[in-house]
Design a protein around this motif. Structure first.
Motif, short mmCIF file in Angstrom:
data_model
loop_
_atom_site.label_atom_id
_atom_site.label_comp_id
_atom_site.label_asym_id
_atom_site.label_seq_id
_atom_site.Cartn_x
_atom_site.Cartn_y
_atom_site.Cartn_z
N TRP A 131 0.83 -1.20 0.00
CA TRP A 131 0.00 0.00 0.00
C TRP A 131 0.87 1.26 0.00
O TRP A 131 0.60 2.21 -0.72
CB TRP A 131 -0.93 -0.02 1.22
N ASP A 133 3.93 1.52 -1.17
CA ASP A 133 4.53 1.64 -2.51
C ASP A 133 3.54 2.21 -3.51
O ASP A 133 3.89 3.10 -4.29
CB ASP A 133 5.04 0.28 -2.99
N ARG A 134 2.32 1.71 -3.49
CA ARG A 134 1.29 2.22 -4.41
C ARG A 134 0.99 3.69 -4.14
O ARG A 134 0.85 4.48 -5.06
CB ARG A 134 -0.01 1.41 -4.27
N ASP A 137 3.92 5.76 -5.37
CA ASP A 137 3.89 5.83 -6.84
C ASP A 137 2.80 6.78 -7.31
O ASP A 137 3.02 7.57 -8.25
CB ASP A 137 3.66 4.44 -7.44
N ARG A 138 1.65 6.72 -6.68
CA ARG A 138 0.53 7.59 -7.07
C ARG A 138 0.87 9.06 -6.80
O ARG A 138 0.59 9.92 -7.60
CB ARG A 138 -0.73 7.17 -6.30
#
Length: 143
Positions: A131, A133-134, A137-138
């Motif tokens: 989560w 990492d996502r 990235d977002r």
């Protein structure tokens, strides 16, 4: 941000160190009682941290919500037993029942239940890492 996970390990270690001391000294002693109180403070801090840093963001994310809900359902029974054992010990200590060996037995059971709970919750850490990492990235893509 992933350093948050290290905080959980620190709080868990403080909790179990205190409860191990309480168990070793016995709840009939002042040292055992103080260690138990320290352990419960560490438990409260750990539960609050996990709620704030793990459960809340993961439960709000549609990709992880179902997993968190299922895990929470599995842990609910353990949490109830933990609360009952904790209350039994705290009430016994308030009654100043120095000779009650049931309190030490309840402490042993409490430690076992807490270890089982944290083993189950450990499965959230890789989910949380993903989560993070996502989310990073977002944010990088938006910035």
């Amino acid at each position: 941000m992933f350093q948050d996970v290290d905080v959980f390990g620190h709080h868990e270690q403080a909790l179990f160190d205190a409860l191990d001391t309480a168990s070793r000294e016995g709840l009939a002693t002042a040292e055992g009682r103080a260690a138990f109180a320290d352990g419960m403070t560490a438990l409260d801090r750990l539960v609050d941290d996990r709620e704030t840093r793990l459960y809340t963001p993961l439960a709000a994310d549609p990709l992880t919500r179902d997993y968190v809900t299922r895990l929470d359902g599995q842990i609910h029974g353990l949490s109830s037993r933990i609360d009952i054992l904790r209350l039994h010990i705290e009430l016994g200590l308030m009654a100043d029942n120095d000779t009650d060996t049931n309190l030490d037995t309840s402490l042993h059971r409490l430690v076992r239940q807490l270890r089982a709970r944290f083993r189950r919750e450990a499965t959230l850490l890789p989910v949380y890492a993903g989560w993070l990492d996502r989310t990073a990235d977002r944010l990088a893509a938006a910035g």
